[in-house]
Structure formats: C-alpha cells, structure tokens
Design an enzyme around this catalytic site. Structure first.
Site, short mmCIF file in Angstrom:
data_model
loop_
_atom_site.label_atom_id
_atom_site.label_comp_id
_atom_site.label_asym_id
_atom_site.label_seq_id
_atom_site.Cartn_x
_atom_site.Cartn_y
_atom_site.Cartn_z
N SER A 245 0.83 -1.22 0.00
CA SER A 245 0.00 0.00 0.00
C SER A 245 0.86 1.26 0.00
O SER A 245 2.07 1.21 0.21
CB SER A 245 -0.91 0.02 1.23
OG SER A 245 -0.16 0.37 2.37
N CYS A 246 0.21 2.40 -0.21
CA CYS A 246 0.93 3.68 -0.28
C CYS A 246 1.15 4.31 1.08
O CYS A 246 1.64 5.42 1.18
CB CYS A 246 0.15 4.66 -1.16
SG CYS A 246 0.04 4.09 -2.84
N ASP A 247 0.77 3.60 2.14
CA ASP A 247 0.90 4.16 3.48
C ASP A 247 2.29 3.84 4.04
O ASP A 247 2.72 2.69 3.99
CB ASP A 247 -0.18 3.53 4.37
CG ASP A 247 -0.43 4.35 5.60
OD1 ASP A 247 0.55 4.63 6.32
OD2 ASP A 247 -1.60 4.69 5.85
N ASN B 131 -6.74 0.49 0.36
CA ASN B 131 -6.01 0.86 -0.85
C ASN B 131 -6.32 -0.07 -2.03
O ASN B 131 -5.60 -0.10 -3.03
CB ASN B 131 -4.49 0.84 -0.55
CG ASN B 131 -3.72 2.00 -1.17
OD1 ASN B 131 -2.51 2.13 -0.98
ND2 ASN B 131 -4.38 2.86 -1.90
#
Ligand SMILES: *Cc1c(COP(=O)(O)O)cnc(C)c1O
Length: 374
Positions: free
Chosen positions: A325-327, A364
């Site tokens: 994910s982009c986190d 996401n």
C-alpha cells in the site's frame, strides 16, 4: 527447510506451489496440523473443556475442521455466531468471553441459546440482566501480561476485591455467577503469568465462597505461544504447571475452560506472497511484497517477528520489508537477512495462520488474501 515449519507441512506447501497457478497473496493452512493441535491442546489439564477462540482465524473451512468431538468455540460478535450457526454448531458448545458485548450480539446469542458470558463491569451486568436474564456469568480479572508479545490486560479485567463484589452484584441482578476468567496476553512466553494469574483467581474464589457464592468454572483464557523466529515454551510444560496449580489451589471438581486461538492455527499457516519491488533508499535495501500491515500482517507492527523465506541463491543482503500500500505505516520488518530475490519471486512466511487474514482489510484496494486448506 525453515525451522518453524514441520517437514510434512513444508512438503505440502512445495507440492502446492509446483502444481498451482493461484495468484498471490494467499494463506496455505495445513489441515493435519490444525487437527493435531485441536486434539493435543487441553489434554494435559484435568477436567478441561477447550473453546477455540474463533477470532484467531474464522475461515469457514477451519471452523468446519474444528467442528469435532471435544472442541467448542469462543466468540464475540454476530458475525462469528453466523459462521458457527451456518455449520449447525449448537449453543451448548459456544461461550462469549468478551467482557463488553454489544446489545445486538447479546440478543442474538440468547436467541441462539448461548448461556455463558464474561463480564467485568456493573454496566455489563445491567445489560446482561436486561437482555439475558438468568444467564451464567464469569468475571474477568486483570492479570500480569509481562512477556506476552500481544498484551491484553489494559483493556479488560478488574482486581480480586472488585471481582467478588461484582459477582455478588450479578447474583443480586438475577444472573448466575459461575466462575472467573483471565487472559495472560497473547503469545505469552512467560510461564509465570499463568501461576500469578491462578493465585489471583484463587483469592477471588475464596472471597466468593466466604460471601456465600459457589463457583465452579475456572476459565484460563488463551495465550499459548507458537514458534515464529524463536523457540518458545512447549504446551505440554505449560499444561503440566497449570494442572498442578489447579489441583493444589482449587476444589477437585473445578471445571477448567481453555480458550486457545493462536496455538490452534498459527503454525499451520504459511503465507505465500510475491516480491513486487525493490529499492535502495539511502543505503537501506527495501523489499516490497504483496502482503503488508493492512492485508494480513497487522501483528508485525505489534511486535510479532515472522520468518521470511525466499528461493533465491543470490548474495545475502539486509532488507527492510514493506507491504504494497501507499501508506508509510505499511512496513512489516527491518534488518531481515535474505538472499536477494527477483521481482515476481515467491516469498513465504511461516507461522502465519493466526491473526493474519482475520485482521486483513481491503485498504487501498488490495484484496483480502484467500485461505486454502492443504
Ligand atoms: C483472543 C482471545 C483468546 C485467544 O487468545 P490466544 O492468545 O490467541 O490463544 C481467548 N480468549 C479471549 C477472551 C480472547 O479475547
């Protein structure tokens, strides 16, 4: 072969990988390991009934596998009840040890016929006396959780004096006080937590007796550990100690309830993931895989250290491993030494059968990984 996977499981995993076109990520669960754990756990304790804590892994196939003589279930929600109801598992085999239950769940549990509930507050007693009049209740104590990788003592539990008061209050409100429960913390590697907990329970037991209550259920919760990257104390030794303490400190006819979750399914699972990216960021090697904190490896941020296995024979490097994910919170391990894999290679994660898929979200847009029994 990796240390934390038994050879028969490893063989099944390799055969599955050789034959399958399944796209990653997915969780393989060895049904023989689950069945064996289910038959072994609790055997070392006299007069013991085992309740599998469904939250560890509520996969319907696993629940079906555990629907066997001698196995019962511990649940906390309507969703978990629906799973057991769909298998026709009767209410006499189900308890709820969550000390704070939603009114909706209590109503459904009562209409299903469930009769055993934990509590640790006057508000819960009031709720149960309105929604489940006459039900059997056991009080949750707070006990030391030191040495448990996933402590549970801060959120729930009360001290012995308050517990006796609350048992009496429950009786006055028309409930049937039957016993005491605690949880030493999940992945408990400190055997003394059980003995300190049992000391506390015995204080409550005699306090309740002095006040004219007769208790008969000693619910010792879960907490049995499994091997991730380090050896842990074996279940047999834990149960030997518990059994000795129970026979020394409690009446001979005490009924012991045990609620293992992690120990039933944890080391039956092997996560199959793929490497999706690599990067060198300021001298740190980052490895990105298709499972992360949000879609299966939530416990990695709470202190659980998994073992990671790749098939590569390239040079060993030290990696920071992250999810897809982009986190930036989605980082599952630091300083892991692994031969350098290629993009697309499989990366296997043993001991991942418990608290992985049950925690997973679709954050996401990454789907919750499938569970496949092998
Ligand atoms: C989660 C839980 C368990 C299972 O704990 P494990 O550490 O997985 O064995 C047992 N009882 C209760 C009340 C729980 O909340």
């Amino acid at each position: 072969m990796p240390d934390s996977v038994r050879s028969s499981t490893w063989e099944k995993v390799l055969n599955f990988l050789a034959a399958s076109e399944e796209s990653t990520p997915y969780l393989l669960v060895d049904r023989d390991v689950v069945a064996e754990k289910a038959s072994v756990i609790g055997r070392g304790i006299r007069n013991c009934r085992v309740y599998y804590a469904l939250k560890a892994n509520p996969d319907i196939g696993i629940a079906r596998l555990l629907d066997r003589p001698g196995m019962n279930f511990e649940i906390a929600s309507e969703g978990e009840l629906r799973i057991l109801a769909s298998l026709g598992i009767g209410p006499g085999r189900i308890i709820s040890s969550n000390p704070v239950k939603s009114p909706g769940f209590i109503k459904q549990a009562v209409s299903y016929g469930i009769e055993y509930f934990a509590f640790d507050s006057a508000a819960e007693v009031d709720k149960l006396s309105a929604l489940a009049p006459g039900c059997n209740v056991y009080v949750r104590l707070t006990v030391p959780n030191e040495g448990s990788e996933w402590p549970l003592s801060k959120k729930f539990g009360i001290e012995p004096d308050a517990a006796v008061e609350l048992l009496l209050y429950a009786r006055d409100r028309g409930l049937n006080p039957v016993g005491v429960t605690f949880h030493v913390g999940s992945q408990c590697t400190n055997i003394y937590n059980w003995s300190m907990a049992l000391d506390k329970v015995s204080t409550v037991w005699s306090g309740a007796e002095d006040a004219g209550l007769r208790l008969d259920i000693l619910n010792i919760g879960g907490g049995y550990p499994i091997r991730y990257t380090k050896d842990v104390i074996d279940i047999q030794s834990i149960e030997e100690m518990i059994d000795a303490l129970v026979s020394r400190k409690f009446p001979p006819d005490v009924q012991v309830h045990l609620e293992p979750g992690r120990a039933v399914v944890g080391d039956a699972g092997v996560f199959v993931t793929s490497v999706i990216g690599k990067a060198d960021r300021g001298g740190v090697n980052w490895l990105y895989i298709d499972v992360g904190v949000f879609n299966g490896l939530m416990e990695s941020i709470g202190g659980i250290k998994y073992e990671y296995i790749v098939g590569s024979r390239a040079g060993v490097k030290r990696w920071t491993i992250a999810g897809p994910s982009c986190d930036s919170f989605d980082v599952i391990a630091h300083d892991v030494e692994l031969p350098e894999p290629m993009i697309g290679d499989h990366l296997l994660i043993p001991s991942s059968g418990a608290y992985t898929i049950s925690y997973a979200s679709e954050f996401n847009g990454f789907p919750i990984p499938k569970t496949i029994l092998i």
